[in-house]
Design a protein around this motif. Structure first.
Motif: not given
Ligand SMILES: Nc1ncnc2c1ncn2[C@@H]1O[C@H](COP(=O)(O)OP(=O)(O)OP(=O)(O)O)[C@@H](O)[C@H]1O
Ligand SMILES: [Mg+2]
Length: 509
Positions: A39-46, A402-404
């Motif tokens: 969680n928060g690794a940056g997957k959704s962002t990229i 926050l990330s999901g």
């Protein structure tokens, strides 16, 4: 082999964090590519960058071997990219058809040509083996169906690349299998798919290649054929992850929750609950298994005081609470991790800290004479974020930053910390990474071992089996079977979940 997508050296800063730090991901034309990580690794962002929703600070995007810029989701769609988000973006009061054609509606004169659109969509559905009632209102369809609407919406826009951000987090096992089949079908038609998930079995089952991210960087990539679940867990969290939950020997005492002849007609379109008799004892985890939509949601909402009951009784710690309001029930010791965190679990625009004290914001030390003590709130919030692995640079930031998975941890932390006599945990680890699942499961076990009762509702059979001392199975608004830990495996439970079997006696003590 040519690439459909190349993200080269992409960097994105947010206040206090580098969400993507020179991320390079190459995705081959026509493959299913798994994107995994904490969680928060940056997957959704990229992926939001690829979809034109977020502007990168640095880096180059190439599509089908040509450099490009993607300035908005509209632009992304025009360049052949569709995305189904972690949190759906549909208009609830409109029909499925209207949602699909939004912004692309074919016209007949000045009017929308609904018949023409519906013909075109039916062809798409036939081609990919998707089906849905186009005339239904979005508010009345299931989560799995909403997701299908999002996919059809993208296909209607003729995308060649489809990004699925945690599509299976909210699906039942059967819906998940159906989705994996749809993905394979899309691939056979030449579509390239990016699949973000925390479920490693799925990623192993359906992808061709996998990229692992951690703290904003890519930490590994390779062919799925060369991976396995333990290896992937190691790459994600940097250590071995335990799936067994250590607990004290089962030693339940008095009833903390007792439901007697409970009848709930529930929300329109949902399964009513009939004559439910169920109890949870101190020191016991009762897991409710069942295919979603068999009355579990209404049952939980009725116990939590979010919807009324028709008749029957709900006793908490020996006292009737069936007529109390939500706050009243909480004060008597009820905790509730709701299944839909965005609808009933959080206040998105409030800070992370405020969300963590949502249940007792009106009491000391957080508030005196109606004035917030921000220092106390922050101290409390930072401590909880640290303990519950909520990844954020600052607890005063809005929850929406926050990330999901981290939002989910906030909800869990708040409910756990209130030290409830009975915790109702609905899908407590939905969207949470494997390291944090281990932690949350440990916390649920800790509550049980300290003599509290837990009512667990989960669509994940693995979760039910790992935690429950007793498993009850709901089908069509009733309890159709119950088992003690170890008495039944997932196959047997599955048969009851689908209504193929039913035990004679459902009374319990
Ligand atoms: N709008 C925003 N404002 C500030 N910070 C943000 C914003 N969006 C994301 N972040 C931060 O960027 C980091 C990466 O978040 P991202 O949503 O990409 O994670 P993720 O890998 O998708 O996680 P999850 O598995 O929980 O969905 C997180 O630290 C998050 O808090
Ligand atoms: Mg995400």
């Amino acid at each position: 082999m040519s690439f459909a997508i190349e993200l080269l050296g992409i960097t994105k800063h947010y206040p206090g964090v580098v969400a993507n730090d020179h991320v390079t991901i190459q995705i081959r034309d026509g493959e299913i590519h798994g994107l995994i990580g904490e969680n928060g690794a940056g997957k959704s962002t990229i992926m939001n960058i690829l979809y034109g929703m977020v502007k990168p600070d640095e880096g180059v995007i190439r599509l089908f071997e040509r450099e490009t810029e993607i300035s908005s989701p509209m632009d992304a769609i025009n360049q052949g990219i569709g995305m189904v988000h972690q949190h759906f973006m549909l208009m609830p009061d409109e029909t499925v058809l209207r949602n699909i054609i939004l912004g692309r509606a074919p016209k007949k004169g000045l009017a929308i040509d609904e018949n023409g659109a519906s013909r075109e969509i039916s062809e798409i559905m036939d081609k990919y083996g998707l089906s849905i009632d186009l005339k239904a209102k979005v508010s009345q369809i299931s989560v799995g169906e909403k997701q299908r609407v999002e996919i059809i919406k993208a296909l209607y826009r003729k995308v060649k690349i489809l990004i699925l951000d945690e599509p299976t987090a909210v699906l039942t096992p059967a819906e998940t299998d159906a989705l994996l089949d749809i993905m394979r079908k899309l691939k056979s038609q030449g579509c390239t798919i990016v699949f973000i998930t925390h479920k490693l079995k799925e990623v192993m089952a359906v992808t061709d290649r996998i990229t692992v991210m951690r703290k904003g960087i890519v930490t590994g990539a390779g062919d799925t054929a060369e991976m396995n679940v333990p290896k992937l867990s190691g790459m994600i969290v940097g250590r071995e992850v335990k799936t067994e939950v250590p607990m004290k020997e089962f030693d339940p005492s008095e009833k903390v929750l007792e439901l007697t002849n409970l009848n709930i007609s529930g929300r329109p379109g949902r399964m009513p609950v009939h004559y439910m008799n169920l109890s949870v004892r101190r020191g016991e985890i009762v897991g409710i298994a069942g295919v979603e939509g068999n009355g579990q949601s209404d049952l939980v909402e009725a116990i939590a005081g979010l919807i009324p009951i028709d008749s029957g009784s709900i006793r908490l710690c020996g006292g009737e609470i069936g007529k109390d309001g939500v706050r009243g029930r909480r004060q008597k010791g009820l905790g509730h991790v709701p299944e839909d965190r965005l609808k009933t679990g959080v206040a998105r625009e409030c800070s992370i800290g405020e969300n963590l004290i949502l249940n007792h914001y009106y009491t000391a030390p957080f508030s005196r004479h109606g004035i917030f003590n921000h220092k106390k709130i922050t101290e409390f919030a930072e401590e909880l974020c640290r303990r519950f692995l909520v990844k954020t640079p600052d607890s005063t930031y809005a929850l929406s930053t926050l990330s999901g998975g981290n939002m989910q941890k906030v909800v869990f932390a708040r409910e756990f910390e209130a030290s409830p006599e009975l915790l109702i945990a609905s899908q407590p680890t939905r969207g949470v990474d494997i390291g944090a699942i281990e932690y949350i499961h440990g916390k649920i076990a800790e509550l049980r071992d300290s003599g509290k009762g837990i009512l667990l509702v989960s669509a994940e059979l693995d979760e039910i089996l790992a935690l429950s001392d007793r498993i009850v199975i709901m089908y069509e608004g009733e309890i159709v079977a119950q088992f003690m830990r170890g008495e039944a495996d997932e196959y047997e439970i599955g048969e009851y979940m689908l209504g193929a079997k039913r035990q004679e006696v459902q009374s319990e003590g």
